[in-house]
Design an enzyme around this catalytic site. Sequence first.
Site, PDB file in Angstrom:
ATOM      1  N   GLY A 168       0.684  -1.172   0.077  1.00  0.00           N
ATOM      2  CA  GLY A 168      -0.034   0.017   0.006  1.00  0.00           C
ATOM      3  C   GLY A 168       1.016   1.252   0.018  1.00  0.00           C
ATOM      4  CB  SER A 169       2.371   2.958   2.729  1.00  0.00           C
ATOM      5  OG  SER A 169       3.238   2.102   3.206  1.00  0.00           O
ATOM      6  CD  GLU A 188      -1.836   3.474   2.144  1.00  0.00           C
ATOM      7  OE1 GLU A 188      -1.309   3.717   3.099  1.00  0.00           O
ATOM      8  OE2 GLU A 188      -2.030   2.352   1.798  1.00  0.00           O
ATOM      9  CG  ASP A 193     -14.072 -19.881   9.732  1.00  0.00           C
ATOM     10  OD1 ASP A 193     -14.448 -20.488   8.887  1.00  0.00           O
ATOM     11  OD2 ASP A 193     -14.338 -20.106  10.965  1.00  0.00           O
ATOM     12  CG  HIS A 250       9.060  -3.494   9.706  1.00  0.00           C
ATOM     13  ND1 HIS A 250       8.246  -4.468   9.399  1.00  0.00           N
ATOM     14  CD2 HIS A 250       8.273  -2.370  10.172  1.00  0.00           C
ATOM     15  CE1 HIS A 250       6.974  -3.898   9.557  1.00  0.00           C
ATOM     16  NE2 HIS A 250       7.036  -2.930   9.765  1.00  0.00           N
TER      17      HIS A 250
END
Length: 702
Positions: A397-398, A449, A599, A638
């Site tokens: 995303g970013s 983003e 689920d 990270h």
Amino acid sequence: MASHIVGYPRMGPKRELKFALESFWDGKSTAEDLQKVSADLRSDIWKQMSSAGIKYIPSNTFAYYDQVLDTTAMLGAVPPRYGWNSGEIGFDVYFSMARGNASVPAMEMTKWFDTNYHYIVPELGPELGVETVPVLVGPVSYLLLSKLAKGVDKSFDLLSVLPKVLPIYKEVIAELKGAGATWIQFDEPLFVMDLEGHKLQAFSGAYAELESTLSGLNGVTAFGFDLIRGTKTIDLIKSSFPQGKYLFAGVVDGRNIWANDLAASLITLQSLEGIVGKDKLVVSTSCSLLHTAVDLVNETKLDAEIKSWLAFAAQKVVEVDALAKALAGQKNESFFSANAAALSSRRSSPRVTNESVQKAAAALKGSDHRRATEVNARLDAQQKKLNLPILPTTTIGSFPQTVELRKVRREYKAKKISEEDYVKAIKEEIKKVVDIQEELDIDVLVHGEPERNDMVEYFGEQLSGFAFTANGWVQSYGSRCVKPPIIYGDVSRPKPMTVFWSSTAQSMTKRPMKGMLTGPVTILNWSFVRNDQPRHETCYQIALAIKDEVEDLEKGGIGVIQIDEAALREGLPSFYLDWAIHTHMCYSNFNDIIHSIIDMDADVITIENSRSDEKLLSVFREGVKYGAGIGPGVYDIHSPRIPSTDEIADRINKMLAVLEQNILWVNPDCGLKTRKYTEVKPALKNMVDAAKLIRSQLASAK
């Protein structure tokens, strides 16, 4: 009557430690500079607690990165790949374990129980070093929070290392006694779990052995309990608390920012006083204040009414002292009256309740929690529309948040630039990110983003029922801090939140553009949540708001929508609105919740994998069948380390050994916000090249 604080935020009221760490990592300051900032912070915290009247002030709770990593250093349990053999463990080895370096990856990082704090997971085997530093995470919890080092047989019992660990703890205890300590606090948080008998025996055996070393401190003298989340703890204390021991009663919430109900807490304390005796009762916090913001005094722009409902770490210290004095017959009537008035204001405030939101949440039916079509039918339809290759590549995303980008957002917020200039700058950033991804030949794109400050705060700012702080920072890991929004009332979505930017990005490319949303469970768990209604009710309110956003993105021409649930494991409710196309999870102990994930019925899940040694793949090796799309992260974002094409290709092949090629996606572990473009571009190039290499090999094998 005595008072006590379990622990305190270490970052500083204005994130002084964060900036000192990052300056040191960037080579802009020295180790001595970092140590000076740290020493000043510790001194200021102790002075603050002393002036507030706290009797038992904690020390040894500070860490440059993480308290569990400090204990790893204390025990000399440094994995061999970091090249340490003996002597002092310096910053180079310490931070390499935490962050990795150019040649060696970092140690695994995962969530601390059900919080957003991350600890560095120890890697243990039969061999253990003996270098010591006096930091006291309890020995049994330390071992049980560890994992087996690479190459260690799975049958190896981590608790078998206890005889090697305890002598080191004895040395530390002796040092602390020699320095004048009269109390030593051992944190053993594993006691909150349902433990097997042999693990409970390890606790009793360990402290029986330490008893002789603790003799000058009167042995194990006290027990501390969380009386906020431990709803049945008081009943256990009434029936089973050992005679003659001190009870450290955690009646002030260390996990939230709401003002304590002092009158109710005083009643609780008075009932406990009758059980253990006035001289054996100590007023305390439910846990370390590490998990809350530092000081409300720094919030000069927060709404006055909402501010009166709150208590940050500094205010909680005052609450602990006020309760201790009240129990001792020195009740501050004006302080208690002001507290009662604030609680009354919060209960009666019209800004807390929205009747239409409550009706919508109450009207949810069982069928609202299930999708109408089977996953295989959905995946077939999506492939016909998207026409993606085998092993499609994407990111989470970013993209990097540069100094220039942050400046644009800051100046727009301060009204120093016009909305027109702001929109132009953000569009230019999106175009740059789109062009980079097309040049790299990534299959499913993101807009990067650039308009978002934080994945939760950005949405909270556009939802009703949220308030925001200027300096309410909380440590997540290392120098990474988050500023959780405050959910004070019913949640709704006044207008679309992301449609304009996602549609703008889609207009810049013919490739699929993902709409990026933060999921309701993560918004809930990464906020300071109202405590006047059940958490699941607040979660459903947020979920309905996100559902409206999904529908608007679909109408806006977005064909792929990602729901980020990075905090899923921290508080998974028994139901979850599972309308997501993609969902992303990181550091969420996937293995523990695999059946709940299935689920959820998402079309694709992307999940942290590389830093945990592909631990999640063991779930599939053990026979769990997963038929939807899945993207286990192929490299750790990270760490500043750039993985090679061959390394990523090797990870993909390991995944293909347990997963079908038609469901596997190739992506990083997490968003790229905290990285630099000089790291991101080569890492993504290697990722795409690795995917193409494996595609070629699969095609040749047919």
